[in-house]
Design an enzyme around this catalytic site. Structure first.
Site, mmCIF file in Angstrom:
data_model
loop_
_atom_site.group_PDB
_atom_site.id
_atom_site.type_symbol
_atom_site.label_atom_id
_atom_site.label_comp_id
_atom_site.label_asym_id
_atom_site.label_seq_id
_atom_site.Cartn_x
_atom_site.Cartn_y
_atom_site.Cartn_z
ATOM 1 N N GLU A 104 0.812 -1.231 0.000
ATOM 2 C CA GLU A 104 0.000 0.000 0.000
ATOM 3 C C GLU A 104 0.841 1.274 0.000
ATOM 4 O O GLU A 104 0.346 2.347 0.357
ATOM 5 C CB GLU A 104 -0.955 0.017 1.206
ATOM 6 C CG GLU A 104 -2.033 -1.055 1.184
ATOM 7 C CD GLU A 104 -3.098 -0.883 0.102
ATOM 8 O OE1 GLU A 104 -2.959 0.000 -0.765
ATOM 9 O OE2 GLU A 104 -4.072 -1.670 0.138
ATOM 10 N N HIS A 119 -3.267 1.825 8.901
ATOM 11 C CA HIS A 119 -4.310 1.158 8.106
ATOM 12 C C HIS A 119 -4.406 -0.299 8.528
ATOM 13 O O HIS A 119 -3.393 -1.001 8.569
ATOM 14 C CB HIS A 119 -3.978 1.243 6.612
ATOM 15 C CG HIS A 119 -4.689 0.214 5.788
ATOM 16 N ND1 HIS A 119 -6.064 0.215 5.633
ATOM 17 C CD2 HIS A 119 -4.248 -0.866 5.103
ATOM 18 C CE1 HIS A 119 -6.414 -0.828 4.878
ATOM 19 N NE2 HIS A 119 -5.335 -1.503 4.556
ATOM 20 N N HIS A 165 -7.536 -3.841 8.909
ATOM 21 C CA HIS A 165 -8.832 -4.386 8.518
ATOM 22 C C HIS A 165 -9.671 -4.657 9.763
ATOM 23 O O HIS A 165 -10.333 -5.696 9.862
ATOM 24 C CB HIS A 165 -8.636 -5.664 7.688
ATOM 25 C CG HIS A 165 -7.726 -5.490 6.511
ATOM 26 N ND1 HIS A 165 -7.127 -6.532 5.853
ATOM 27 C CD2 HIS A 165 -7.322 -4.358 5.857
ATOM 28 C CE1 HIS A 165 -6.375 -6.071 4.852
ATOM 29 N NE2 HIS A 165 -6.485 -4.748 4.842
ATOM 30 N N HIS A 185 -12.862 -3.359 2.529
ATOM 31 C CA HIS A 185 -11.414 -3.496 2.768
ATOM 32 C C HIS A 185 -11.027 -3.209 4.221
ATOM 33 O O HIS A 185 -10.580 -4.111 4.912
ATOM 34 C CB HIS A 185 -10.687 -2.571 1.782
ATOM 35 C CG HIS A 185 -9.198 -2.658 1.848
ATOM 36 N ND1 HIS A 185 -8.388 -2.299 0.798
ATOM 37 C CD2 HIS A 185 -8.347 -3.040 2.846
ATOM 38 C CE1 HIS A 185 -7.117 -2.489 1.130
ATOM 39 N NE2 HIS A 185 -7.073 -2.926 2.371
#
Ligand SMILES: [Zn+2]
Length: 215
Positions: free
Chosen positions: A74, A92, A94, A154
């Site tokens: 990413e 970031h 999930h 996501h």
């Protein structure tokens, strides 16, 4: 070793997010910026077990400046957010409640005044394949005026001036997602209107909300 402090901050952030259940295994990535350099977590690394030496240092074009491990897939998203904002760090993962909202709804509306620390409602960025410039562009748009956003089907992303603040904002986002999901299970939640939100911001600015102070 370049960006030693940032590398240590990212390792500590990984442990904190894993301990809090916001990250399972390798599913997430973290970064911290210092000047024109960015330290990022490696692709395929277990986020809760990363050491400072495992981080990769990039320039703002994505070229590796220092490190042995391939950086997170990413990188385009992280660099796009740094180019578009004054962020010092990005988180970031999930996390499950945030991802559930991102699979189902369009936003987390302002159901609680604590969400104003994120800039208000948390938007869901449209879906695009992980690691693409398309996803990066969607995320930058969803983050406009916000400290966090959700990624359709996501996960979630948050930013902050420091790694600690970026972790805190990701935790706050997950809390808001869980809260909103429970509200929806009970019925139709009341939302905070514009005036109520403005009053909270004015009061928080006046009395330093979220900071300790002497009596
Ligand atoms: Zn992801």
């Amino acid at each position: 070793m370049l960006l030693e402090q940032e590398r240590e901050g990212l390792a500590a952030a990984g442990r904190r997010l894993a301990a809090g259940g916001l990250v399972i295994g390798t599913s997430g990535n973290l970064s911290a910026r210092a000047g024109d350099l960015v330290a990022v977590t490696p692709t395929g690394g277990v986020i809760g077990e990363l050491t400072p030496a495992m981080m990769t240092v990039l320039d703002l074009e994505g070229q590796v400046v220092e490190g042995d491990l391939a950086p997170t897939s990413e990188v385009p998203m992280h660099l796009a957010v740094y180019r578009a904002t004054g962020a010092g760090a990005i988180t970031h993962t999930h996390a499950v409640a945030s991802t559930a909202i991102a699979c189902t709804l369009e936003e987390i509306p302002v159901v609680h005044y604590a969400m104003l620390a994120l800039g208000g409602s948390v938007r869901v960025a449209p879906y695009a394949t992980y690691g693409t410039a398309e996803l990066a562009a969607h995320v930058v748009t969803a983050l406009e005026g916000r400290q966090a956003a959700l990624l359709r089907n996501h996960g979630s992303i948050a930013l902050g001036p420091t790694v600690e603040k970026a972790v805190g904002n990701l935790e706050l986002t997950e809390w808001a997602a869980e809260l909103y999901a429970r509200c929806l299970a009970l019925g139709t939640p009341h939302l905070l209107g514009r005036q109520a939100q403005e009053d909270v911001v004015a009061r928080a600015l006046a009395d330093g909300y979220g900071t300790t102070r002497k009596l």
